[in-house]
Write a protein that holds these residues in place. Structure first.
Motif, PDB file in Angstrom:
ATOM      1  N   PHE A  55       0.849  -1.189   0.000  1.00 21.19           N
ATOM      2  CA  PHE A  55       0.000   0.000   0.000  1.00 21.19           C
ATOM      3  C   PHE A  55       0.876   1.227   0.000  1.00 21.19           C
ATOM      4  O   PHE A  55       1.780   1.338   0.807  1.00 21.19           O
ATOM      5  N   LEU A  56       0.541   2.164  -0.891  1.00 15.89           N
ATOM      6  CA  LEU A  56       1.386   3.340  -1.002  1.00 15.89           C
ATOM      7  C   LEU A  56       0.661   4.578  -0.534  1.00 15.89           C
ATOM      8  O   LEU A  56      -0.469   4.832  -0.945  1.00 15.89           O
ATOM      9  N   PRO A  57       1.323   5.358   0.312  1.00 15.70           N
ATOM     10  CA  PRO A  57       0.763   6.652   0.642  1.00 15.70           C
ATOM     11  C   PRO A  57       1.126   7.615  -0.491  1.00 15.70           C
ATOM     12  O   PRO A  57       1.840   7.239  -1.419  1.00 15.70           O
ATOM     13  N   GLY A  58       0.667   8.850  -0.414  1.00 18.39           N
ATOM     14  CA  GLY A  58       1.094   9.842  -1.411  1.00 18.39           C
ATOM     15  C   GLY A  58      -0.095  10.491  -2.071  1.00 18.39           C
ATOM     16  O   GLY A  58      -1.056   9.821  -2.440  1.00 18.39           O
ATOM     17  N   LEU A  59      -0.012  11.840  -2.188  1.00 22.10           N
ATOM     18  CA  LEU A  59      -1.118  12.581  -2.782  1.00 22.10           C
ATOM     19  C   LEU A  59      -0.913  12.838  -4.260  1.00 22.10           C
ATOM     20  O   LEU A  59      -1.854  13.146  -4.976  1.00 22.10           O
ATOM     21  N   GLU A  60       0.338  12.721  -4.713  1.00 24.12           N
ATOM     22  CA  GLU A  60       0.607  13.003  -6.123  1.00 24.12           C
ATOM     23  C   GLU A  60       1.181  11.765  -6.794  1.00 24.12           C
ATOM     24  O   GLU A  60       2.137  11.171  -6.275  1.00 24.12           O
ATOM     25  N   PRO A  61       0.618  11.399  -7.946  1.00 26.98           N
ATOM     26  CA  PRO A  61       1.121  10.190  -8.621  1.00 26.98           C
ATOM     27  C   PRO A  61       2.603  10.278  -8.983  1.00 26.98           C
ATOM     28  O   PRO A  61       3.312   9.275  -8.934  1.00 26.98           O
TER      29      PRO A  61
END
Ligand SMILES: Cc1cc2nc3c(=O)[nH]c(=O)nc-3n(C[C@H](O)[C@H](O)[C@H](O)COP(=O)(O)O)c2cc1C
Length: 468
Positions: free
Chosen positions: A252-258
């Motif tokens: 599972f990856l966090p992050g708001l920008e691809p």
């Protein structure tokens, strides 16, 4: 030459055995049923809806303490008042009931290598559930992060971060030995003629004598369909990512920008090669909150309406637990744009790029909490089916992820909306499946979609411990 069919996206529903998960306060919404979290009928109904909607799995996050940093130290009141991930039950105990009304839906259960003190006992639990679900169990391996959990389990303070991962590494080795190395397939004879239940020559004990764990044992159960459960993990630190490269099958990856998430995915693929695994041997799944309706306007109105139920005190409570930062210590009109509070600056930088017209406005505490209040630190896709599909497609293209971990505002309403409005659009685009790759099959088969069966893949370290 036949064209290879593109792999359908992985569709996970993300939930918690508590009145809410990543949208504190939404239990007050008339459409929400998750607030009644201790009612088994709610979970049974949710599992049926997800399977009908052909979700790959229901993923249950968990923690073992209480979020007590906000207005703290050690203040339980904000979590109790808001219901922010509290009260919370043991997710293992939900699985049998949901498995009994489904055939293909996978179940990811969070279990902590720091506080599930015996690898032997945890191996038994997962083997039990892999039997009862016929191969549909996954383990979200966490090392835990709350001081309140450390204290509840009798420690004065948390075991240091990187040491938690070192323990986790050895923990996994011992469970692999038990799952893969103590029973041969076919050891159970259950033969009235020879009067043999299990053949003793096909069952052996292992001896593990490590830095953190010691055990001489055979697993208490014969091989289940998957043997080793499908392994999920979400490490973000360098120790966490190293652990993922060694053990994880779904990350599972966090992050708001691809674009930023792509950097993590590329780094992980490199690390996989370094440890001798194939670069595509981990499925990458991005967190996401979808609010969808017939039109952009209707979806935006729905989002605003949900926001009116959000509990910012509850959001600050979660934020305190995630980061250790107590937002009550800051003034309401403080501009956080250049703050040194853990984690905030990078969030603001991402929001400034991803939220329309966000530049120029001051990043006050209220504004930060509003952005976090529905979906936490994960991105949101709000709009019509085609708007949301475009956002998700961009994540797949730019971040190179294999699918999504979808949180909810109201449950099961968020998932029902996705099935009703979004799935037809995604099917039209050919990116999601009509049915499970292997209906009634193992979770590993349905996540990997590679025709290689339910057991861990050849390049996974658990394979080293197989007794041939
Ligand atoms: C999508 C997602 C789900 C997570 N679920 C849990 C969870 O249920 N329980 C938990 O203790 N930690 C959970 N975490 C936190 C991670 O296990 C991990 O601690 C965090 O990403 C920080 O990484 P690090 O431990 O390598 O620093 C989750 C993280 C992400 C991104």
């Amino acid at each position: 030459m036949a064209e290879t069919k593109p792999k359908p996206w992985i569709l996970n529903a993300f939930a918690m055995f508590s009145p809410g998960h990543l949208a504190p306060g939404l239990w007050k919404h008339p459409r929400d049923q998750a607030g009644d979290f201790a009612n088994l009928d709610y979970w049974i109904n949710l599992a049926k809806i997800l399977e009908e909607g052909k979700f790959h799995g229901l993923f249950l996050a968990d923690h073992l303490g209480i979020y007590d940093v906000y207005k703290g130290p050690a203040n339980r009141e904000p979590a109790l008042l808001s219901g922010a991930q509290f009260p919370i039950g043991d997710p293992f105990l939900l699985i049998s009931a949901m498995a009994s009304v489904t055939k293909s839906l996978g179940f990811g259960v969070t279990a902590s290598t720091t506080y599930e003190l015996s690898p032997y006992a945890l191996a038994r639990k997962f083997s039990t559930l892999d039997h009862l679900t016929r191969g549909r169990i996954g383990w979200n391996i966490v090392t835990s992060f709350l001081d309140s959990a450390a204290k509840a389990y009798g420690l004065d303070e948390q075991i240091p971060h990187d040491e938690r991962y070192a323990r986790a590494d050895e923990y996994l080795e011992l469970t692999y030995k038990l799952w893969e190395g103590t029973w041969q397939d076919g050891a159970v004879k259950k033969d009235p003629e020879t009067k043999v239940y299990s053949n003793p020559s096909q069952v052996r004990g292992i001896e593990h004598n490590g830095k953190y764990f010691k055990s001489t044992a055979a697993n208490q159960l014969p091989p289940s369909k998957q043997r080793t459960p499908l392994l999920f993990q979400a490490g973000a630190s360098s120790a966490g990512k190293k652990f993922a490269a060694n053990h994880s099958e779904v990350m599972f990856l966090p992050g708001l920008e691809p674009e930023k998430t792509r950097i993590i995915v590329d780094d992980m693929r490199k690390q996989l090669i370094e440890v001798g695994r194939k670069p595509d041997s981990i499925k990458f799944v991005a967190g996401m909150l979808v609010v969808v309706d017939e039109t952009d306007e209707k979806a935006q109105a729905k989002y605003e309406e949900y926001l009116s139920y959000a509990d910012f005190e509850g959001t600050a409570t979660l934020f305190g637990g995630w980061t250790g930062a107590d937002l009550s210590k800051f003034e309401d009109d403080e501009d956080f744009a250049f703050t040194s509070v853990a984690g905030i600056q990078s969030l603001i930088q991402s929001w400034s790029k991803t939220i329309p017209n966000s530049n120029g406005l001051k990043w006050t505490k209220r504004r930060i909490l509003q952005e976090l209040s529905l979906g936490g630190v994960h991105p949101r896709a709000v709009g019509s089916p085609s708007t949301v599909a475009d956002i998700l497609q961009r994540w797949v293209d730019v971040a190179d992820v294999d699918g999504f971990n979808f949180s909810y505002t109201v449950s099961p309403g968020t998932f029902e909306d996705m099935i009703k409005y979004l799935w037809p659009e995604l099917r039209k685009r050919g990116v999601i499946w009509d049915d499970y790759e292997v209906p009634g099959g193992a979770t590993r088969e349905n996540y990997f979609m590679d025709g290689k069966g339910p057991r861990v893949r050849e390049d996974h370290p658990a394979k080293k411990f197989v007794w041939k």
